[in-house]
Design a protein around this motif. Sequence first.
Motif, mmCIF file in Angstrom:
data_model
loop_
_atom_site.group_PDB
_atom_site.id
_atom_site.type_symbol
_atom_site.label_atom_id
_atom_site.label_comp_id
_atom_site.label_asym_id
_atom_site.label_seq_id
_atom_site.Cartn_x
_atom_site.Cartn_y
_atom_site.Cartn_z
ATOM 1 N N UNK A 76 4.595 10.203 -6.907
ATOM 2 C CA UNK A 76 5.658 10.481 -7.883
ATOM 3 C C UNK A 76 5.073 10.869 -9.241
ATOM 4 N N UNK A 77 4.055 10.130 -9.668
ATOM 5 C CA UNK A 77 3.405 10.450 -10.947
ATOM 6 C C UNK A 77 2.725 11.813 -10.897
ATOM 7 N N UNK A 78 2.088 12.129 -9.780
ATOM 8 C CA UNK A 78 1.434 13.425 -9.604
ATOM 9 C C UNK A 78 2.465 14.552 -9.640
ATOM 10 N N UNK A 86 0.839 -1.194 0.000
ATOM 11 C CA UNK A 86 0.000 0.000 0.000
ATOM 12 C C UNK A 86 0.882 1.255 0.000
ATOM 13 N N UNK A 87 1.916 1.256 0.847
ATOM 14 C CA UNK A 87 2.838 2.397 0.893
ATOM 15 C C UNK A 87 3.532 2.601 -0.452
ATOM 16 N N UNK A 88 3.921 1.518 -1.100
ATOM 17 C CA UNK A 88 4.590 1.619 -2.409
ATOM 18 C C UNK A 88 3.627 2.171 -3.468
ATOM 19 N N UNK A 89 2.381 1.751 -3.429
ATOM 20 C CA UNK A 89 1.371 2.245 -4.366
ATOM 21 C C UNK A 89 1.150 3.746 -4.177
#
Length: 134
Positions: free
Chosen positions: A13-15, A4-7
Amino acid sequence: MHKINQTIKNKLNNLLKILVLILLILFNTKNIVYAANINWIEVSKTPTGIQYLDRESIDIKGKGIIELTTKYLKIDSNNSKVIEENIYIMKINCLTNKFKDISVNGKKNLTAKWEDPDGDKLLDDVISDSCENV
């Protein structure tokens, strides 16, 4: 829990990447729009130079003082070709007919002092044309 933390991290990062891209586009567009607004009008011409004025740049600063953008083309009098081009941001005192170049080709001149045009036809014409409606 680790997944969940990685997601969440990937989404942030994408944002961030999208936000940086949007900011780059906005800042680039501003420069393009500014350059498109310059409308050079020939004010004066001699065998050694041509003086242009962007009338839309005239900004009244008060007490007879205006600020404006000009362009000077230095001409080779032997072959009539342009050998130099300079863009100035000037202040003009319409009450004393003096001027000072506060920026030359984008470089600010923090030590600019009021000067007399000393009979320079190009400067005299810019001053009289610019101060006409002030």
